[in-house]
Design a protein around this motif. Structure first.
Motif, PDB file in Angstrom:
ATOM      1  N   MET A  43     -20.482   2.489   7.858  1.00  0.00           N
ATOM      2  CA  MET A  43     -19.446   1.987   6.958  1.00  0.00           C
ATOM      3  C   MET A  43     -18.806   0.772   7.629  1.00  0.00           C
ATOM      4  SD  MET A  43     -17.612   5.555   5.666  1.00  0.00           S
ATOM      5  CE  MET A  43     -16.961   5.023   4.091  1.00  0.00           C
ATOM      6  N   SER A  44     -18.076   0.007   6.835  1.00  0.00           N
ATOM      7  CA  SER A  44     -17.392  -1.173   7.366  1.00  0.00           C
ATOM      8  C   SER A  44     -15.980  -0.788   7.799  1.00  0.00           C
ATOM      9  CB  SER A  44     -17.327  -2.250   6.282  1.00  0.00           C
ATOM     10  OG  SER A  44     -16.323  -3.186   6.573  1.00  0.00           O
ATOM     11  N   LEU A  45     -15.635  -1.051   9.051  1.00  0.00           N
ATOM     12  CA  LEU A  45     -14.311  -0.696   9.557  1.00  0.00           C
ATOM     13  C   LEU A  45     -13.187  -1.417   8.796  1.00  0.00           C
ATOM     14  CD1 LEU A  45     -12.951   1.170  11.566  1.00  0.00           C
ATOM     15  CD2 LEU A  45     -12.964  -0.701  13.217  1.00  0.00           C
ATOM     16  N   PRO A  46     -13.297  -2.723   8.538  1.00  0.00           N
ATOM     17  CA  PRO A  46     -12.230  -3.369   7.757  1.00  0.00           C
ATOM     18  C   PRO A  46     -12.051  -2.746   6.371  1.00  0.00           C
ATOM     19  CG  PRO A  46     -13.571  -5.033   8.830  1.00  0.00           C
ATOM     20  CD  PRO A  46     -14.258  -3.722   9.050  1.00  0.00           C
ATOM     21  N   LEU A  47     -13.158  -2.341   5.732  1.00  0.00           N
ATOM     22  CA  LEU A  47     -13.048  -1.689   4.422  1.00  0.00           C
ATOM     23  C   LEU A  47     -12.411  -0.310   4.532  1.00  0.00           C
ATOM     24  CD1 LEU A  47     -16.255  -2.479   2.309  1.00  0.00           C
ATOM     25  CD2 LEU A  47     -13.864  -2.830   1.675  1.00  0.00           C
ATOM     26  N   VAL A  48     -12.761   0.426   5.579  1.00  0.00           N
ATOM     27  CA  VAL A  48     -12.144   1.742   5.802  1.00  0.00           C
ATOM     28  C   VAL A  48     -10.630   1.580   5.959  1.00  0.00           C
ATOM     29  CG1 VAL A  48     -11.941   3.669   7.435  1.00  0.00           C
ATOM     30  CG2 VAL A  48     -14.205   2.868   6.739  1.00  0.00           C
ATOM     31  N   VAL A  49     -10.207   0.599   6.745  1.00  0.00           N
ATOM     32  CA  VAL A  49      -8.775   0.340   6.942  1.00  0.00           C
ATOM     33  C   VAL A  49      -8.113  -0.028   5.616  1.00  0.00           C
ATOM     34  CG1 VAL A  49      -7.093  -1.228   8.012  1.00  0.00           C
ATOM     35  CG2 VAL A  49      -9.006  -0.341   9.363  1.00  0.00           C
ATOM     36  N   ALA A  50      -8.686  -0.967   4.888  1.00  0.00           N
ATOM     37  CA  ALA A  50      -8.089  -1.442   3.639  1.00  0.00           C
ATOM     38  C   ALA A  50      -8.007  -0.329   2.593  1.00  0.00           C
ATOM     39  CB  ALA A  50      -8.898  -2.619   3.089  1.00  0.00           C
ATOM     40  N   ILE A  51      -9.082   0.433   2.454  1.00  0.00           N
ATOM     41  CA  ILE A  51      -9.113   1.503   1.449  1.00  0.00           C
ATOM     42  C   ILE A  51      -8.147   2.620   1.822  1.00  0.00           C
ATOM     43  CG2 ILE A  51     -10.567   3.354   0.499  1.00  0.00           C
ATOM     44  CD1 ILE A  51     -12.861   1.243   0.500  1.00  0.00           C
ATOM     45  N   THR A  52      -8.121   2.987   3.098  1.00  0.00           N
ATOM     46  CA  THR A  52      -7.214   4.051   3.541  1.00  0.00           C
ATOM     47  C   THR A  52      -5.764   3.657   3.278  1.00  0.00           C
ATOM     48  OG1 THR A  52      -8.764   4.791   5.235  1.00  0.00           O
ATOM     49  CG2 THR A  52      -6.467   5.419   5.531  1.00  0.00           C
ATOM     50  N   PHE A  53      -5.388   2.454   3.676  1.00  0.00           N
ATOM     51  CA  PHE A  53      -4.013   2.000   3.478  1.00  0.00           C
ATOM     52  C   PHE A  53      -3.665   1.928   1.996  1.00  0.00           C
ATOM     53  CE2 PHE A  53      -1.050  -1.547   2.724  1.00  0.00           C
ATOM     54  CZ  PHE A  53       0.079  -0.997   3.310  1.00  0.00           C
ATOM     55  N   ALA A  54      -4.528   1.304   1.209  1.00  0.00           N
ATOM     56  CA  ALA A  54      -4.255   1.146  -0.221  1.00  0.00           C
ATOM     57  C   ALA A  54      -4.160   2.496  -0.924  1.00  0.00           C
ATOM     58  CB  ALA A  54      -5.342   0.284  -0.870  1.00  0.00           C
ATOM     59  N   ALA A  55      -5.073   3.407  -0.618  1.00  0.00           N
ATOM     60  CA  ALA A  55      -5.067   4.726  -1.262  1.00  0.00           C
ATOM     61  C   ALA A  55      -3.847   5.540  -0.839  1.00  0.00           C
ATOM     62  CB  ALA A  55      -6.351   5.478  -0.936  1.00  0.00           C
ATOM     63  N   ALA A  56      -3.465   5.443   0.441  1.00  0.00           N
ATOM     64  CA  ALA A  56      -2.291   6.183   0.919  1.00  0.00           C
ATOM     65  C   ALA A  56      -1.031   5.715   0.202  1.00  0.00           C
ATOM     66  CB  ALA A  56      -2.140   6.007   2.434  1.00  0.00           C
ATOM     67  N   VAL A  57      -0.840   4.416   0.133  1.00  0.00           N
ATOM     68  CA  VAL A  57       0.355   3.864  -0.507  1.00  0.00           C
ATOM     69  C   VAL A  57       0.321   4.106  -2.019  1.00  0.00           C
ATOM     70  CG1 VAL A  57       1.620   1.730  -0.988  1.00  0.00           C
ATOM     71  CG2 VAL A  57       0.784   2.187   1.319  1.00  0.00           C
ATOM     72  N   ALA A  58      -0.835   3.922  -2.633  1.00  0.00           N
ATOM     73  CA  ALA A  58      -0.943   4.156  -4.080  1.00  0.00           C
ATOM     74  C   ALA A  58      -0.675   5.620  -4.419  1.00  0.00           C
ATOM     75  CB  ALA A  58      -2.331   3.744  -4.577  1.00  0.00           C
ATOM     76  N   GLY A  59      -1.235   6.532  -3.633  1.00  0.00           N
ATOM     77  CA  GLY A  59      -1.020   7.957  -3.884  1.00  0.00           C
ATOM     78  C   GLY A  59       0.440   8.349  -3.749  1.00  0.00           C
ATOM     79  N   ASP A  60       1.092   7.854  -2.697  1.00  0.00           N
ATOM     80  CA  ASP A  60       2.509   8.173  -2.498  1.00  0.00           C
ATOM     81  C   ASP A  60       3.365   7.607  -3.622  1.00  0.00           C
ATOM     82  OD1 ASP A  60       1.922   9.482  -0.177  1.00  0.00           O
ATOM     83  OD2 ASP A  60       2.617   7.895   1.155  1.00  0.00           O
ATOM     84  N   ASN A  61       3.059   6.386  -4.062  1.00  0.00           N
ATOM     85  CA  ASN A  61       3.841   5.785  -5.141  1.00  0.00           C
ATOM     86  C   ASN A  61       3.584   6.465  -6.473  1.00  0.00           C
ATOM     87  OD1 ASN A  61       5.561   3.234  -4.381  1.00  0.00           O
ATOM     88  ND2 ASN A  61       3.805   3.285  -3.014  1.00  0.00           N
TER      89      ASN A  61
END
Length: 196
Positions: A43-61
């Motif tokens: 997997m791509s590390l930058p994509l893992v970082v971006a997806i994890t951050f975006a999904a975490a913030v989106a889920g919380d919101n």
């Protein structure tokens, strides 16, 4: 790990997002596993970082929005299905009230609060802007921590395995002693508070 290898980024995004709206998922394990796979080139590390951050913030919101719209009664009615009972919700609300708005940053690292902090913040009518800023900070720190752990493990998997096998028993004993110590201190403080 199998599901992650099979479904990749969508599985990572979905499991992290669902946790933010109060549905218990193995989000931490999935983030670490994704970073391990990135360390192996799957997997791509930058994509893992971006997806994890975006999904975490989106889920919380999304959780915040649900808490704001539904309110406490609906959260209690449906929350029981995922272990969010009235005593747990009350304890979490008290924790928010005592610790203030900055608990949103720390909540990301506390199991139970991580899954419910958006719902609770919405239900107690915390202003969204104040919540969103703190949640983004917490999401960034949480993402950085678990992706770093996984990336380190992925890049040095054999050494990590050897280390874990060598120190597994002492680590379990130390962890058990720490849990016991913290439990005793907690009980002692609580009794002291009640008696005074």
């Amino acid at each position: 790990m199998e599901q992650l290898e099979r479904y990749g980024y969508p599985a990572l995004a979905l499991l992290v997002l669902l946790e933010g709206i109060g549905i218990p998922t193995p989000a931490v394990s999935v983030v670490v596993a994704a970073a391990v796979l990135a360390g192996h080139g799957s997997m791509s590390l930058p994509l893992v970082v971006a997806i994890t951050f975006a999904a975490a913030v989106a889920g919380d919101n999304l959780g915040f929005w649900l808490g704001r719209r539904a309110g406490r009664p609906v959260i209690l009615r449906w929350g029981r299905r995922v272990g969010l009972t009235e005593p747990r919700l009350t304890r979490a609300e008290d924790f928010f009230a005592r610790r203030g708005r900055n608990i949103v940053v720390v909540a990301r690292f506390i199991d139970g609060l991580r899954q419910t902090n958006g719902l609770i913040a919405g239900a107690i009518a915390l202003p969204w802007r104040q919540y969103a800023v703190r949640d983004a900070i917490g999401g960034a720190l949480w993402t950085a921590l678990w992706v770093s752990v996984g990336a380190f493990a992925g890049g040095n998997l054999e050494q990590v395995r050897t280390f874990v096998h060598r120190y597994e028993t002492p680590a379990i004993v130390v962890a058990a002693l720490l849990v016991l110590s913290f439990s005793l201190v907690y009980v002692w403080r609580r009794r002291r508070r009640v008696s005074s």
